[in-house]
Motif scaffolding. Structure first.
Motif, PDB file in Angstrom:
ATOM      1  N   TYR A   4      38.816  35.812  26.997  1.00  0.00           N
ATOM      2  CA  TYR A   4      39.368  34.468  26.942  1.00  0.00           C
ATOM      3  C   TYR A   4      40.610  34.396  27.820  1.00  0.00           C
ATOM      4  N   ALA A   5      40.698  33.327  28.594  1.00  0.00           N
ATOM      5  CA  ALA A   5      41.833  33.177  29.506  1.00  0.00           C
ATOM      6  C   ALA A   5      42.361  31.753  29.445  1.00  0.00           C
ATOM      7  N   ALA A  51      45.908  35.275  31.363  1.00  0.00           N
ATOM      8  CA  ALA A  51      46.135  34.090  32.183  1.00  0.00           C
ATOM      9  C   ALA A  51      45.141  34.080  33.330  1.00  0.00           C
ATOM     10  N   ALA A  52      44.400  32.996  33.465  1.00  0.00           N
ATOM     11  CA  ALA A  52      43.465  32.865  34.589  1.00  0.00           C
ATOM     12  C   ALA A  52      44.257  32.492  35.833  1.00  0.00           C
ATOM     13  N   PRO A  53      43.811  32.929  37.003  1.00  0.00           N
ATOM     14  CA  PRO A  53      44.485  32.527  38.234  1.00  0.00           C
ATOM     15  C   PRO A  53      44.490  31.014  38.360  1.00  0.00           C
ATOM     16  N   GLY A 252      56.337  34.439  30.718  1.00  0.00           N
ATOM     17  CA  GLY A 252      55.543  33.802  31.771  1.00  0.00           C
ATOM     18  C   GLY A 252      54.134  34.338  31.891  1.00  0.00           C
ATOM     19  N   ILE A 253      53.723  35.215  30.972  1.00  0.00           N
ATOM     20  CA  ILE A 253      52.407  35.844  31.077  1.00  0.00           C
ATOM     21  C   ILE A 253      51.281  34.819  31.042  1.00  0.00           C
ATOM     22  N   LEU A 254      51.402  33.799  30.181  1.00  0.00           N
ATOM     23  CA  LEU A 254      50.338  32.818  30.038  1.00  0.00           C
ATOM     24  C   LEU A 254      50.603  31.522  30.793  1.00  0.00           C
TER      25      LEU A 254
END
Length: 339
Positions: A4-5, A51-53, A252-254
């Protein structure tokens, strides 16, 4: 392995808001709130998030396609990789929290707020969870937002706006206090003293706790008048999992990095975290669709209204003839991007 992202359709803050997170009406604070809900749900329900790009203009994900009018995160699910190619399964903080509670592999309550419940996600969901999520979205959150707007716009003498907003907040807190009270809440009526529904953490707790946490400094005096709510919020926000969620989001990871997406034509953003008007949402969608297809006519009113009869649908856009007339006057210069 299912992964999951979190993907952000539009820019969000790279760090937490300043001391009082809700003291800003800018979208970053709202984006932060939705991401914090996702992070807290991830921790509570033991469903890891990455986190997705940042989406690009060529990606087919809903997060990218909706980027011109949707503000906030989307949850992507994929079987491998970083989640960037996954499909969208939920949007916004409340939607993501609810989804993560349903796919949770862990039993019952998992936070420092205690309790026990059924194994897996099925024990965390029911109609009352939806009722509280709707309450947070349409009652609690707007009352806090209107209070902020009133305090910012009112003069020192005041014109009654702040008082009206305070009454709305007090009414919302009273409802919560009754639900969380050891005497009027709890048991079979739907909530324990530290849970809104049953005896385990649900998406309802995630939504309410995050919203009250971010507004706690601004409404501290009012919050102190509601013992059950105060105890409930304190138990959650001091728990290891909530603190871990705050640390994750603050790091800031997500939150999104710079986006390479490009949107041609004018675009209008609508914040679904605070806006509950379906008519305004549909109008925003058509406004951006016209701007995408005919950038030179981006300011044309889409003329969206409710259908006169349910057999015709819910809403209709009457911009076609207006666009045709305008283009005809221009000699057909607005050919648009379509074929």
């Amino acid at each position: 392995m299912v992964k999951y992202a979190i993907a952000h359709a539009s820019s969000a803050p790279s760090s937490a808001p300043s001391s009082d997170s809700s003291s800003s009406t800018s979208s970053p604070s709202k984006g932060y709130a939705a991401t914090l809900k996702a992070a807290y749900a991830s921790a509570l329900f033991d469903v890891p998030l990455t986190a997705a790009p940042a989406p690009t203009a060529t990606q087919s994900s809903g997060a990218a396609a909706a980027g011109s009018f949707l503000h906030g995160p989307a949850l992507l699910v994929s079987s491998d990789g970083d989640g960037s190619g996954g499909r969208d399964v939920a949007f916004g903080g409340n939607g993501i929290a609810k989804f993560l509670s349903l796919v949770s592999p862990s039993p019952g309550a998992t936070s420092g707020s205690g309790g026990s419940g059924s194994k897996g996600g099925s024990g965390r969901y029911g109609p009352r969870v939806d009722e509280w999520l709707e309450f947070e979205r349409t009652v609690l959150r707007p009352s806090l937002s209107s209070s902020l707007s009133s305090s910012l716009s009112s003069t020192s003498e005041g014109k009654g706006g702040e008082g009206g907003s305070t009454k709305k907040i007090a009414a919302a807190l009273t409802k919560l206090d009754d639900a969380l009270s050891p005497t009027t809440g709890g048991g079979g009526k739907g909530g324990g003293t530290l849970h809104l529904v049953g005896n385990s953490d649900t998406a309802a707790d995630v939504a309410i706790v995050v919203t009250l946490f971010l507004a706690s400094q601004r409404i501290a005096d009012l919050l102190n008048q509601y013992d059950s709510v105060k105890r409930y919020v304190a138990a959650h926000v001091t728990s290891p999992k909530f603190l871990a969620a705050v640390t994750t989001v603050d790091s800031g990871i997500l939150l999104p990095t710079s986006s390479s997406s490009t949107t041609k034509g004018a675009s209008t953003q609508l914040d679904y975290e605070t806006e509950s008007s379906q008519l305004k949402a549909v109008t925003t969608i058509f406004t951006n669709a016209i701007a995408q297809a005919f950038p030179e006519y981006a300011n044309v009113d889409p003329v969206v209204q409710k259908c006169s009869s349910s057999k015709f649908g819910d809403y209709q856009c009457n911009a076609a003839m207006r666009l045709f007339g305008t283009m005809k006057k221009d000699g057909g210069k607005g050919g648009g991007k379509g074929g």
